[in-house]
Scaffold this active site. Sequence first.
Site, PDB file in Angstrom:
ATOM      1  N   ASP A 139       2.826   3.618   6.641  1.00  0.00           N
ATOM      2  CA  ASP A 139       1.558   4.090   7.247  1.00  0.00           C
ATOM      3  C   ASP A 139       1.001   5.290   6.538  1.00  0.00           C
ATOM      4  O   ASP A 139       1.669   6.135   6.093  1.00  0.00           O
ATOM      5  CB  ASP A 139       1.387   4.041   8.596  1.00  0.00           C
ATOM      6  N   LYS A 140      -0.760   5.396   6.673  1.00  0.00           N
ATOM      7  CA  LYS A 140      -1.092   6.391   6.004  1.00  0.00           C
ATOM      8  C   LYS A 140      -0.769   7.822   6.861  1.00  0.00           C
ATOM      9  O   LYS A 140      -0.477   8.632   6.034  1.00  0.00           O
ATOM     10  CB  LYS A 140      -2.781   6.345   6.156  1.00  0.00           C
TER      11      LYS A 140
END
Length: 307
Positions: A139-140
């Site tokens: 994820d970011k």
Amino acid sequence: MNPIEVLIDHDYEGERVDKYLSVIFPDSSRAALQKAVEAGNALINGKPVAKNYRLRAGDRLSFSPLAVRPLDVTPENIPLDIAYEDNDLLVVNKPKGMVVHPAPGNYDGTLVNALLYHCPDSLSDINGVLRPGIVHRIDKDTSGLLIVAKNDFAHRALASQIAEHSFKREYRAIVTGHLKEDSGTVIAPIGRNPNDRKKMAVTDKNSKNAVTHYETIEKYVGYSYLKLRLETGRTHQIRVHMAYLGHPLAGDTVYGHPPKNELSLGGQCLHAGLIGFVHPRTNEYMEFQSPLPDYFTKFQRSLTLED
């Protein structure tokens, strides 16, 4: 393009072939995979099958994704923290806050933009024009290690290892509270949250088997420092499983309700600290580790050890 070949194990008995392919190619749309199956690109034991074919343990799947159009994402001179690189692959240490591939709202500044500048003529195209070289994602706001394939040969081999659960992925996390057992395994299927399509959830509807192993390393007042190992790789798997247990990750505004002291984290306190795999060319087992980043250790130092 040469096909990817996988021997189906008991975990996927009864799974539709198009759903299984979404495990191997998590960044490809279900519709694109179904088109490839309908085009005869999915063979079971040497014979084409329909997209709703139910897999059996022992089936030999051979699959070739559809050809993709030329890449049109802009290369950007963004520094990369490269833990390892050769002619087949890279192991990259992604910083917190960097998106892995372009998507609505994030068409530049991504890891893919940086990769296209670093190695413009040597990235696999199996996952399409927006995700060249991307075998798996984090994820970011998750930091840490991920692997990038420089060619389709390497991509197919690494994707097979992920599908067969032989690709090793360990994470470090700080979660809220103390788990009932200091170590254990979460086995709970994950799919789209029926009430919010932007979120994932533990659900029996349109879900996939998900397995997370965890171990408590340290206990703090109100928090626990964990080591987690993924057996499967579902979207937001660790975040969803920890929230399911009632212990969401510190700083996770999607699956938890972080108090003010956690907001400085800028997202979940989760670091992909170790990956291990068999090199597709040399058949050598390789393992890489990434130290905890500053944001993680700074928050950790702010906590008080449990007596």
